[in-house]
Design an enzyme around this catalytic site. Sequence first.
Site, PDB file in Angstrom:
ATOM      1  N   HIS A  13      -5.533  -3.388  -2.398  1.00 31.61           N
ATOM      2  CA  HIS A  13      -5.338  -2.323  -3.391  1.00 31.61           C
ATOM      3  C   HIS A  13      -5.411  -2.834  -4.822  1.00 31.61           C
ATOM      4  CE1 HIS A  13      -4.305   0.788  -0.484  1.00 31.61           C
ATOM      5  NE2 HIS A  13      -3.781  -0.216   0.199  1.00 31.61           N
ATOM      6  N   LYS A  52     -12.114   0.196  -1.318  1.00 30.31           N
ATOM      7  CA  LYS A  52     -11.149   0.947  -2.111  1.00 30.31           C
ATOM      8  C   LYS A  52     -11.660   1.032  -3.559  1.00 30.31           C
ATOM      9  CE  LYS A  52      -7.754   0.624   1.367  1.00 30.31           C
ATOM     10  NZ  LYS A  52      -6.844  -0.200   2.114  1.00 30.31           N
ATOM     11  N   SER A  63       0.795  -1.225   0.000  1.00 27.58           N
ATOM     12  CA  SER A  63       0.000   0.000   0.000  1.00 27.58           C
ATOM     13  C   SER A  63       0.825   1.271   0.000  1.00 27.58           C
ATOM     14  CB  SER A  63      -0.954  -0.004   1.184  1.00 27.58           C
ATOM     15  OG  SER A  63      -0.290  -0.343   2.368  1.00 27.58           O
TER      16      SER A  63
HETATM   17  C1  LIG Z   1      -6.907  -0.408   3.578  1.00 26.64           C
HETATM   18  C2  LIG Z   1      -6.266  -1.723   3.727  1.00 26.64           C
HETATM   19  C3  LIG Z   1      -6.897  -2.745   4.442  1.00 26.64           C
HETATM   20  C4  LIG Z   1      -8.136  -2.512   5.236  1.00 26.64           C
HETATM   21  O1  LIG Z   1      -9.279  -2.401   4.447  1.00 26.64           O
HETATM   22  P1  LIG Z   1     -10.512  -1.550   4.989  1.00 26.64           P
HETATM   23  O2  LIG Z   1     -11.655  -2.066   4.216  1.00 26.64           O
HETATM   24  O3  LIG Z   1     -10.183  -0.122   4.703  1.00 26.64           O
HETATM   25  O4  LIG Z   1     -10.624  -1.816   6.456  1.00 26.64           O
HETATM   26  C5  LIG Z   1      -6.308  -3.991   4.453  1.00 26.64           C
HETATM   27  N1  LIG Z   1      -5.139  -4.210   3.815  1.00 26.64           N
HETATM   28  C6  LIG Z   1      -4.504  -3.250   3.135  1.00 26.64           C
HETATM   29  C7  LIG Z   1      -3.219  -3.554   2.451  1.00 26.64           C
HETATM   30  C8  LIG Z   1      -5.032  -1.971   3.094  1.00 26.64           C
HETATM   31  O5  LIG Z   1      -4.385  -1.004   2.473  1.00 26.64           O
END
Ligand SMILES: *Cc1c(COP(=O)(O)O)cnc(C)c1O
Length: 391
Positions: free
Chosen positions: A215, A246, A187
Amino acid sequence: MSDPNPPPPHPLAWIDDELVRLEREGRRRRLSTREGPQGPRIVVDGEALVHFGSNDYLGLAADPRLAAAASEAARTEGWGSGASPLVLGRARPHRELERRLAEFEGTEAALVFASGFAANAGAVAALVGPGDAVFSDRKNHASLLDGCRLSRADVRVYPHGDWQELDRLLTRTRARRCLVATDSLFSMDGDLAPLVELVAVCEKHGAMLLIDEAHATGVFGPSGRGVAEALGVEHRVPVRVGTLSKALGSAGGFVVGSRSLIEWLVNTARPYVFSTAGPAATAAAALAALEIVRREPQRRETLLARAATLRQQLRDQGWNVGSSASQIVPLVVGDVGRAVRLSHALRRRGVFVPAIRPPTVPEGEACLRISLTCAHTDEMVAELVEALRQL
Ligand SMILES: *Cc1c(COP(=O)(O)O)cnc(C)c1O
């Protein structure tokens, strides 16, 4: 006469000292509030900005089709879900979403969690426990790391992407069960995990492999399933996690895999068992998003092509974009102060790019994190490149 026993300080007084320390180290963060919907142009504290900080990669967060699906579900199902999934917080849109997710991902089954964080933490802790070992990439997301800690398994952190070191660690371990957990698309660095090699190492040692496609879902692979699909190993990864919040523009997280894996999680993943199901409306919005991902592949294609162009332009300007291979493009600057100053300077030019600092990234690896979406126009990207050239 002075009191021989002065009252003790307020029990939370230490917090103010700690906040001062964070401030001094350039690490104190403050909230601001976006006015209006998420998108490539936003207004923050009355200031109009081109936004390069969101994870709304496919531009779906404010898509009217998601809002319409959510409104319709809110009308027919009500808003709140009122209970955990096992106690009938799960409604028809949740079930339909799980059916569609399994179909989309080509797996037997899927399970929807209230967030991606909950899905990761819950799945890891459900798969290993005391006497087991979990192997975690050094740059994994906090939710995976927290899952490792919660599991009470022996946690081994391996160097970023280093499947050979992982192979050595797996050769030496005496643990009962082994789980390897990794982001598929990291990320902060925007680089990809070496999934082909990781799959082979895990198969060699009979270790479970869990990948987090947070992502990459909707962005990578011919059908948008993620990096595992792009690299042709999706059916060799037994546990795949994704998020609905996302690229899919809704909220919630999910795990896909075999029917028995999903049934195990229903019974043992604590964030699933002990947390209220998300609103049916967010599930309905995610269903609408999956349909858009299926019908509009040009969104992910445009996005990845634009990202490749941007990386090249930035390299030509002399920026260090690390090993980014995705829509996440870091400008690695190292020093926290410099990252914060650059972010402020861009903001004065009407461009928002967040500075990422420890503890989100390791000490000495502060960066500006550019995230592209398919909703950005060529003009907006040109504005960003020009602003960076001037700095
Ligand atoms: C944002 C994120 C999560 C968490 O997801 P949410 O639905 O926002 O709780 C898990 N893993 C990674 C790599 C992330 O960037």
